[in-house]
Enzyme design. Structure first.
Site, PDB file in Angstrom:
ATOM      1  N   ARG A 112       0.836  -1.211   0.000  1.00 23.87           N
ATOM      2  CA  ARG A 112       0.000   0.000   0.000  1.00 23.87           C
ATOM      3  C   ARG A 112       0.865   1.254   0.000  1.00 23.87           C
ATOM      4  O   ARG A 112       0.466   2.289   0.506  1.00 23.87           O
ATOM      5  CB  ARG A 112      -0.915   0.006   1.209  1.00 23.87           C
ATOM      6  CG  ARG A 112      -0.180  -0.131   2.524  1.00 23.87           C
ATOM      7  CD  ARG A 112      -1.056   0.322   3.630  1.00 23.87           C
ATOM      8  NE  ARG A 112      -0.519  -0.074   4.913  1.00 23.87           N
ATOM      9  CZ  ARG A 112      -1.063   0.286   6.053  1.00 23.87           C
ATOM     10  NH1 ARG A 112      -2.127   1.044   6.055  1.00 23.87           N
ATOM     11  NH2 ARG A 112      -0.530  -0.097   7.176  1.00 23.87           N
ATOM     12  N   LYS A 132       2.069   6.540   1.348  1.00 24.70           N
ATOM     13  CA  LYS A 132       1.600   5.344   2.061  1.00 24.70           C
ATOM     14  C   LYS A 132       0.084   5.400   2.130  1.00 24.70           C
ATOM     15  O   LYS A 132      -0.477   6.386   2.608  1.00 24.70           O
ATOM     16  CB  LYS A 132       2.226   5.324   3.461  1.00 24.70           C
ATOM     17  CG  LYS A 132       1.905   4.080   4.273  1.00 24.70           C
ATOM     18  CD  LYS A 132       2.754   4.040   5.547  1.00 24.70           C
ATOM     19  CE  LYS A 132       2.295   2.918   6.464  1.00 24.70           C
ATOM     20  NZ  LYS A 132       3.061   2.907   7.724  1.00 24.70           N
ATOM     21  N   ASP A 271      10.729  -6.790   8.466  1.00 24.43           N
ATOM     22  CA  ASP A 271      10.361  -5.867   7.384  1.00 24.43           C
ATOM     23  C   ASP A 271      10.161  -4.457   7.922  1.00 24.43           C
ATOM     24  O   ASP A 271      10.027  -3.513   7.147  1.00 24.43           O
ATOM     25  CB  ASP A 271       9.091  -6.342   6.663  1.00 24.43           C
ATOM     26  CG  ASP A 271       7.947  -6.626   7.623  1.00 24.43           C
ATOM     27  OD1 ASP A 271       8.148  -7.417   8.561  1.00 24.43           O
ATOM     28  OD2 ASP A 271       6.860  -6.049   7.450  1.00 24.43           O
ATOM     29  N   ASP A 281       7.938   2.580  10.372  1.00 22.18           N
ATOM     30  CA  ASP A 281       6.675   1.877  10.479  1.00 22.18           C
ATOM     31  C   ASP A 281       6.023   2.024  11.842  1.00 22.18           C
ATOM     32  O   ASP A 281       6.146   1.172  12.711  1.00 22.18           O
ATOM     33  CB  ASP A 281       6.821   0.402  10.093  1.00 22.18           C
ATOM     34  CG  ASP A 281       6.009   0.125   8.848  1.00 22.18           C
ATOM     35  OD1 ASP A 281       4.927   0.707   8.731  1.00 22.18           O
ATOM     36  OD2 ASP A 281       6.465  -0.646   7.984  1.00 22.18           O
TER      37      ASP A 281
END
Ligand code: AMP
Ligand code: MG
Length: 516
Positions: A112, A132, A271, A281
């Site tokens: 995404r 994002k 990740d 993140d």
């Protein structure tokens, strides 16, 4: 679930719908898009119905040589929403793999997100500019490719707070709403975040090629990473080993900073572990209120794998996965597979001492200790233990110690943070003796302490309050006010007391959500 090929349209023509007039000019200079096709899928962001600007980060825009007013213009907002591809952008979704809560997924990738390109900032550093929430990609698997407004604003607030706290982090350049709803547990307003990062290379990027036994790509990726983030490694006798050591050092320092601020990342999967050493993140992240080493906020972290005190261990585990992924290229330097394993283990052994050294140095600063004494670690641990036993607010305890460092009178405000104030008194006597032994001026000590012990962090109840106001009532004022407050975390300003006050029991937030 079927996995699409990561390369739907290598070399496909890039849509360019640049308008004349008030255009945003990025001055893109893209290096990732020059890497082989197997590193990404080229595709444009998916347009949204009704883009509306929430926020442009003017200070960051200037740093990136961007005109904030152009970003706020109709064309700028269209670019930030993914409705228009800016001149020079070469949009792509990056391929990566990752261990999620310990289980390996050989193909994740940007499901995404869309990397528009790279810009070189006024500081000479190259930055990724990524959307994002910009729609489905070949890596979306079952997901809708979108982001909800709440998590976008949480990432905006917390990443900007981390930057203001001098923690290496990705940043938020802008947020827009889409005019569309995204379906999670309920229907929520959709949004797109523009994220700026030193790069989006992750441990999982290396794992992606290692899992495919694609040593040639690993070598290309390692060389690219060295050029971009660890140029000194290129001159070293063993560049790949030096690269691994460099990532380990940056991660050790990064996680030490998190621990010193009471930050819980919440989803330390490989990740989400950046190769450049930035915090990346912001999902179910949160800051500790009452000190509790076992604290977990993330509703998806049922086993407490990424609890506050587990973070150094989780980082070391993630770095071991990076070392494993690098084995084929380390073998080129070591001459054999066994030699590569030895190199990797030597490098990994450095994590713990580096982390501990960074944490202890940071604790000394937080306690106003400028020299090194043998008992310092025990002194700091004793305070933390007492804070944990007495549910003392992590941020305020250290902040109020700044005044207590000047004179005993300051103790009154610290001790009230402890369920049993005597627990603080028992510790403070030893701290005073330690400061007296060191000597120095109390005012200068307090001033130095105030530069490392923030007054304002994004408190969870205030974050939630601002997300709710925006998502449910289109009221962005609480978001604006909180963002303003967390952007100056070390300052004492009249009118900001609310942002420096712990949640009342009924306001406490017990869980945060991933918000995917
Ligand atoms: P995250 O938990 O945000 O680190 O995401 C983990 C993986 O899931 C990444 O590969 C993301 O691109 C993917 N992902 C997360 N949310 C979505 C979504 N709404 N649609 C598609 N992919 C997603
Ligand atoms: Mg992620």
């Amino acid at each position: 679930m079927a996995m699409d090929s990561p390369n739907i349209s290598p070399g496909a023509p890039l849509a360019s719908t640049a308008l004349s007039g008030h255009e945003v000019r990025f001055g893109f200079d893209n290096t990732y898009a020059r890497l082989p096709d197997r590193f990404y899928a080229r595709l444009d962001p998916k347009p949204v119905t009704t883009p509306r600007l929430v926020k442009v980060n003017a200070e960051l825009a200037e740093k990136l040589r961007l005109n904030p007013d152009a970003l706020k213009s109709e064309h700028g907002v269209a670019v930030l929403a993914g409705n228009c591809v800016a001149e020079g952008a070469e949009p792509l979704a990056q391929a990566y793999a990752g261990h999620q809560f310990g289980s390996f997924v050989p193909q994740l990738g940007d499901g995404r997100a869309n990397l528009l390109g790279e810009v070189v900032g006024r500081d000479g550093v190259r930055y990724d500019v990524q959307l994002k929430g910009s729609g489905r990609t070949p890596f979306s698997r079952g997901g809708d490719g979108r982001a909800a407004l709440g998590p976008v604003l949480r990432e905006y607030i917390v990443s900007e707070a981390m930057a203001a706290l001098s923690v290496p982090t990705t940043r938020a350049l802008a947020a827009v709403t889409t005019g569309e709803r995204v379906l999670r547990d309920t229907a929520l307003p959709g949004a797109v975040l523009t994220r700026v990062a030193a790069s989006h290379l992750r441990v999982g990027t290396f794992q992606y090629f290692a899992a495919r036994r694609d040593t040639e790509s690993l070598r290309v990726l390692a060389d690219y990473t060295i050029g971009r983030h660890y140029p000194e490694a290129a001159q070293a006798k063993q560049p790949y080993r030096t690269l691994l050591e460099g990532v380990i050092t940056r991660q050790a320092k990064l996680v030490a900073q998190w621990m010193l601020l009471g930050f819980i990342h919440g989803v330390m999967n490989t990740d989400n572990t950046s190769i450049s050493g930035e915090t990346i993140d912001y999902g179910p992240c949160a800051f500790l209120e009452a000190y509790d080493p076992a604290k977990v906020f993330s509703s998806i972290d049922r086993g407490g794998r990424y609890a506050y005190s587990n973070q150094p261990r989780a980082a070391a585990w993630n770095l071991a996965r990076l070392a494993e992924a690098l084995l084929p290229v380390l073998a080129l330097e070591a001459g054999s597979e066994d030699g590569a394993i030895e190199l990797a283990n030597e490098a990994l052994a450095a994590f713990e001492p580096q982390f501990e050294a960074a944490r202890l140095a940071g604790l000394r600063c937080k306690l106003g200790l400028f020299t090194e004494h043998e008992g310092d670690a025990a002194l700091a641990e004793d305070l933390l233990k007492r804070m944990g036993d007495n549910e003392a607010d992590f941020t305020l305890t250290f902040r109020r110690l700044c005044d207590a460092a000047i004179e005993n009178k300051g103790d009154a405000c610290v001790r009230t943070l402890f369920a049993d104030p005597a627990a603080y008194d028992g510790w403070a006597a030893g701290w005073r003796r330690r400061m007296e032994a060191e000597g120095g001026d109390g005012q200068a000590r307090a001033a130095a302490m105030r530069k490392v012990n923030p007054l304002i962090i994004p408190r969870n109840h205030l974050v939630e309050e601002s997300l709710t106001a925006a998502s449910e009532r289109q009221d962005f004022q609480p978001f604006e006010a909180l963002l303003e407050a967390v952007s100056r975390p070390f300052e004492e300003s009249v009118g900001l007391e609310r942002y420096a006050t712990p949640a009342r029991p009924e306001e406490l937030v017990h869980a945060t959500f991933c918000g995917t």
